[in-house]
Design an enzyme around this catalytic site. Structure first.
Site, PDB file in Angstrom:
ATOM      1  N   GLU A 131       2.776  18.458  10.695  1.00 43.54           N
ATOM      2  CA  GLU A 131       3.494  19.676  11.088  1.00 43.54           C
ATOM      3  C   GLU A 131       4.789  19.266  11.790  1.00 43.54           C
ATOM      4  O   GLU A 131       4.920  18.111  12.227  1.00 43.54           O
ATOM      5  CB  GLU A 131       2.633  20.492  12.058  1.00 43.54           C
ATOM      6  CG  GLU A 131       1.361  20.992  11.416  1.00 43.54           C
ATOM      7  CD  GLU A 131       0.528  21.854  12.355  1.00 43.54           C
ATOM      8  OE1 GLU A 131       0.949  22.105  13.510  1.00 43.54           O
ATOM      9  OE2 GLU A 131      -0.556  22.280  11.911  1.00 43.54           O
ATOM     10  N   THR A 164       3.334  16.309   0.268  1.00 46.28           N
ATOM     11  CA  THR A 164       3.568  15.841  -1.099  1.00 46.28           C
ATOM     12  C   THR A 164       2.943  16.869  -2.043  1.00 46.28           C
ATOM     13  O   THR A 164       1.771  17.218  -1.875  1.00 46.28           O
ATOM     14  CB  THR A 164       2.928  14.446  -1.291  1.00 46.28           C
ATOM     15  OG1 THR A 164       3.548  13.549  -0.361  1.00 46.28           O
ATOM     16  CG2 THR A 164       3.103  13.929  -2.703  1.00 46.28           C
ATOM     17  N   ARG A 292      21.619 -15.740 -13.581  1.00 48.68           N
ATOM     18  CA  ARG A 292      22.983 -15.598 -13.049  1.00 48.68           C
ATOM     19  C   ARG A 292      23.526 -16.972 -12.632  1.00 48.68           C
ATOM     20  O   ARG A 292      22.878 -17.683 -11.839  1.00 48.68           O
ATOM     21  CB  ARG A 292      22.948 -14.657 -11.834  1.00 48.68           C
ATOM     22  CG  ARG A 292      24.214 -14.611 -11.009  1.00 48.68           C
ATOM     23  CD  ARG A 292      25.317 -13.852 -11.713  1.00 48.68           C
ATOM     24  NE  ARG A 292      26.506 -13.737 -10.859  1.00 48.68           N
ATOM     25  CZ  ARG A 292      27.689 -13.371 -11.304  1.00 48.68           C
ATOM     26  NH1 ARG A 292      27.857 -13.091 -12.593  1.00 48.68           N
ATOM     27  NH2 ARG A 292      28.705 -13.273 -10.488  1.00 48.68           N
ATOM     28  N   GLU A 388       1.496   8.049   6.172  1.00 44.84           N
ATOM     29  CA  GLU A 388       0.124   7.574   6.465  1.00 44.84           C
ATOM     30  C   GLU A 388       0.125   6.726   7.742  1.00 44.84           C
ATOM     31  O   GLU A 388      -0.607   5.746   7.874  1.00 44.84           O
ATOM     32  CB  GLU A 388      -0.427   6.783   5.268  1.00 44.84           C
ATOM     33  CG  GLU A 388      -1.929   6.531   5.287  1.00 44.84           C
ATOM     34  CD  GLU A 388      -2.776   7.703   4.801  1.00 44.84           C
ATOM     35  OE1 GLU A 388      -2.229   8.689   4.272  1.00 44.84           O
ATOM     36  OE2 GLU A 388      -4.007   7.629   4.996  1.00 44.84           O
ATOM     37  N   GLY A 389       0.963   7.136   8.699  1.00 47.26           N
ATOM     38  CA  GLY A 389       1.059   6.414   9.974  1.00 47.26           C
ATOM     39  C   GLY A 389       2.208   5.431   9.951  1.00 47.26           C
ATOM     40  O   GLY A 389       2.246   4.537   9.099  1.00 47.26           O
TER      41      GLY A 389
HETATM   42  C1  LIG Z   1       8.044  11.494   1.750  1.00 44.17           C
HETATM   43  C2  LIG Z   1       6.953  11.865   2.699  1.00 44.17           C
HETATM   44  C3  LIG Z   1       5.736  12.302   2.202  1.00 44.17           C
HETATM   45  C4  LIG Z   1       4.725  12.685   3.073  1.00 44.17           C
HETATM   46  N1  LIG Z   1       3.554  13.184   2.556  1.00 44.17           N
HETATM   47  C5  LIG Z   1       2.663  13.776   3.405  1.00 44.17           C
HETATM   48  C6  LIG Z   1       1.555  14.515   2.892  1.00 44.17           C
HETATM   49  O1  LIG Z   1       1.338  14.613   1.682  1.00 44.17           O
HETATM   50  N2  LIG Z   1       0.742  15.134   3.777  1.00 44.17           N
HETATM   51  C7  LIG Z   1       0.933  15.054   5.129  1.00 44.17           C
HETATM   52  O2  LIG Z   1       0.154  15.653   5.869  1.00 44.17           O
HETATM   53  N3  LIG Z   1       1.971  14.334   5.654  1.00 44.17           N
HETATM   54  C8  LIG Z   1       2.835  13.707   4.822  1.00 44.17           C
HETATM   55  N4  LIG Z   1       3.921  13.012   5.331  1.00 44.17           N
HETATM   56  C9  LIG Z   1       4.116  12.965   6.780  1.00 44.17           C
HETATM   57  C10 LIG Z   1       4.029  11.575   7.381  1.00 44.17           C
HETATM   58  O3  LIG Z   1       2.703  11.144   7.451  1.00 44.17           O
HETATM   59  C11 LIG Z   1       4.732  11.636   8.756  1.00 44.17           C
HETATM   60  O4  LIG Z   1       6.117  11.723   8.503  1.00 44.17           O
HETATM   61  C12 LIG Z   1       4.411  10.467   9.628  1.00 44.17           C
HETATM   62  O5  LIG Z   1       3.089  10.525  10.054  1.00 44.17           O
HETATM   63  C13 LIG Z   1       5.321  10.378  10.863  1.00 44.17           C
HETATM   64  O6  LIG Z   1       5.418  11.596  11.530  1.00 44.17           O
HETATM   65  P1  LIG Z   1       6.860  12.172  11.928  1.00 44.17           P
HETATM   66  O7  LIG Z   1       7.707  12.144  10.710  1.00 44.17           O
HETATM   67  O8  LIG Z   1       6.674  13.479  12.594  1.00 44.17           O
HETATM   68  O9  LIG Z   1       7.473  11.131  12.945  1.00 44.17           O
HETATM   69  P2  LIG Z   1       7.230  11.072  14.529  1.00 44.17           P
HETATM   70  O10 LIG Z   1       5.784  11.097  14.833  1.00 44.17           O
HETATM   71  O11 LIG Z   1       8.099  12.101  15.192  1.00 44.17           O
HETATM   72  O12 LIG Z   1       7.797   9.627  14.887  1.00 44.17           O
HETATM   73  C14 LIG Z   1       9.174   9.362  15.066  1.00 44.17           C
HETATM   74  C15 LIG Z   1       9.310   7.894  15.520  1.00 44.17           C
HETATM   75  O13 LIG Z   1       8.651   7.724  16.781  1.00 44.17           O
HETATM   76  C16 LIG Z   1       7.681   6.710  16.681  1.00 44.17           C
HETATM   77  N5  LIG Z   1       6.536   7.019  17.539  1.00 44.17           N
HETATM   78  C17 LIG Z   1       5.842   8.177  17.644  1.00 44.17           C
HETATM   79  N6  LIG Z   1       4.847   8.067  18.518  1.00 44.17           N
HETATM   80  C18 LIG Z   1       4.883   6.814  18.983  1.00 44.17           C
HETATM   81  C19 LIG Z   1       4.104   6.068  19.922  1.00 44.17           C
HETATM   82  N7  LIG Z   1       3.061   6.612  20.533  1.00 44.17           N
HETATM   83  N8  LIG Z   1       4.439   4.773  20.161  1.00 44.17           N
HETATM   84  C20 LIG Z   1       5.493   4.193  19.537  1.00 44.17           C
HETATM   85  N9  LIG Z   1       6.259   4.851  18.637  1.00 44.17           N
HETATM   86  C21 LIG Z   1       5.961   6.132  18.369  1.00 44.17           C
HETATM   87  C22 LIG Z   1       7.298   6.675  15.219  1.00 44.17           C
HETATM   88  O14 LIG Z   1       6.724   5.435  14.865  1.00 44.17           O
HETATM   89  C23 LIG Z   1       8.644   6.917  14.543  1.00 44.17           C
HETATM   90  O15 LIG Z   1       9.366   5.719  14.508  1.00 44.17           O
HETATM   91  C24 LIG Z   1       4.917  12.580   4.455  1.00 44.17           C
HETATM   92  C25 LIG Z   1       6.153  12.109   4.962  1.00 44.17           C
HETATM   93  C26 LIG Z   1       7.158  11.780   4.114  1.00 44.17           C
HETATM   94  C27 LIG Z   1       8.488  11.325   4.683  1.00 44.17           C
END
Ligand SMILES: Cc1cc2nc3c(=O)[nH]c(=O)nc-3n(C[C@H](O)[C@H](O)[C@H](O)COP(=O)(O)OP(=O)(O)OC[C@H]3O[C@@H](n4cnc5c(N)ncnc54)[C@H](O)[C@@H]3O)c2cc1C
Length: 408
Positions: A131, A164, A292, A388-389
């Protein structure tokens, strides 16, 4: 219980070669076009359905392979072809696994076939957990599921993001909060059947890579689903919630932190996707370095290039070994005492990111253009350290597992 082996058996080799043929003949030639179009490659999915790769039977066969190597082997080959198209093909399988893992036999039999459709009318499925305010921090999820006992229906409200196949899927698997006091222990998964009123697609994201895979928000407004759409059923949920409440009284901190460790078994599959992309870029770079010439000899004659290739190949093989070990552990029920699933995903995803960047370097100016595939592979590889994390979350899970304390 299957012994760990590094050798595929004859059946697995046959499947691997068949998948490789499909990846080389059908996926790879279509990769550039669908990357530019940024659309779901329906004709390629249909082709995969025709030959049996896009099907419940195929996915289940690999998922239940007793050696644990079926899924990583399949992922590596398909993602070797192209990551965006391969994700469009396997995205449904990732949602189906949610049902296979948590659903009753009846739910598996009812919903998984609808996720795939049939050869003449293929369908997709989406798994919706993330979310806007709950990415890495799964426990902050807000999408609410409230039980309407009089009608035996669940009412879902909230906004999912990054899904996705979100909005274009026939079946959506939605994770929602049923008990807000329990963090991730108060979550449950629901099937939202095809054409359910109240579910709509929000914005579709324009992405850096894997552009052939559709990623979008999913908005849920008073979405009513029958009671039987709760995965695992109400009785099981009530028991689980009661147990979690009991534990929360004595061990609140652990309940809050549990979410981050729940994906150990599924993470190696993402690691295998990364191995596929890395291997593809490495092969292009190796071939290029041999053909190359500069300064009157092939560029591979320089240690500066050859050593890079040696490092690339070593990391790819190490990544595959970590992935296979974790997949074998998941399949044979070995406890992940050192977060081996997270280790495999962490190492393989960073390998793909680095190896694809090295491949661009080895191809020089050509590597930087869309005339050669390594530019796309590098953009694609960036996803593996995020979904996936993220890598940071993998490190957190591994560190917490090793340290035994809730490191922040
Ligand atoms: C192309 C794509 C496909 C996806 N597909 C799906 C799907 O099918 N279903 C679904 O449910 N989700 C999906 N996701 C979501 C995806 O799993 C999340 O984007 C991901 O878990 C990271 O969450 P966020 O983007 O909110 O980043 P955030 O959690 O906001 O993180 C931002 C940054 O802060 C860092 N961070 C956060 N917390 C900590 C901590 N405690 N310690 C150190 N660093 C931290 C993170 O590592 C990252 O570098 C998809 C994402 C993308 C981009």
């Amino acid at each position: 219980m299957a012994e760990f082996t590094l050798e595929l058996n004859d059946d697995q080799k046959q499947v691997r070669d068949w998948l490789h043929g499909f990846a080389a003949d059908v996926i790879r030639p279509a990769a550039s076009e669908w990357d530019e179009r940024e659309e779901t490659p329906w004709p390629v999915i249909q082709e995969a359905a025709k030959v049996g790769i896009y099907s419940l039977d195929f996915y289940a066969q690999q998922f239940f392979d007793p050696t644990g190597l079926g899924i990583p082997m399949a992922m590596e080959e398909l993602f070797w072809g192209d990551a965006g198209i391969a994700l469009s093909i396997v995205g449904t399988g990732l949602a189906a696994v949610g049902v296979l893992a948590n659903g009753t036999e009846e739910q598996i039999g009812t919903w998984i076939p609808q996720m795939y459709g049939d050869v003449d009318d293929v369908k997709l499925a989406a798994f919706c957990s993330s979310e806007p305010d709950a990415g890495s921090d799964v426990a902050s999820m807000r999408t609410r599921a409230v039980y309407d006992e009089a009608k035996d229906e669940w009412v879902l409200n909230g906004t999912k993001t990054w899904a996705t196949n979100g909005g274009i899927a026939a079946v959506h698997v939605v994770v929602a909060v049923v008990d807000p006091d329990l963090g991730s222990k108060g979550h449950a998964s629901f099937i939202v059947p095809p054409n359910t009123p109240g579910l709509s697609q929000g914005q579709k994201f324009k992405k850096h890579g894997i552009r052939a895979s559709h990623t979008a928000e999913v908005v849920l407004e008073d979405v009513r689903v029958p009671g039987h759409c709760l995965l695992g059923g109400k009785e099981k949920l009530d028991e689980r919630i009661a147990r979690a409440r009991e534990r929360a009284k004595t061990d609140g901190e652990r309940v809050k932190n549990a979410a981050m460790a729940t994906f150990e078994a599924s993470r190696p599959a993402v690691g295998a996707m990364a191995v596929g992309t890395a291997r593809a870029a490495y092969e292009v770079a190796l071939d290029y370095a041999k053909t190359r010439s500069q300064f009157g000899r092939p560029i591979i004659d320089n240690q500066g290039i050859a050593f890079q290739l040696a490092d690339m190949r070593t990391r790819i093989d190490a990544a595959r070994l970590l992935v296979w070990r974790a997949s074998w552990m998941a399949t044979t029920g070995k406890p992940f005492t050192s977060a081996e699933g997270s280790m495999s995903k962490l190492y393989a995803s960073e390998t793909a990111r680095d190896v694809t960047a090295q491949a661009i370097q080895i191809l020089g100016g050509n590597g930087y253009t869309r005339e050669y595939p390594v530019e796309r592979m590098h953009r694609d590889a960036a996803i593996y350290t995020i979904f996936e994390g993220t890598s940071e979350i993998q490190r957190l899970v591994i560190a917490r597992t090793l340290a035994g304390v809730p490191i922040r």
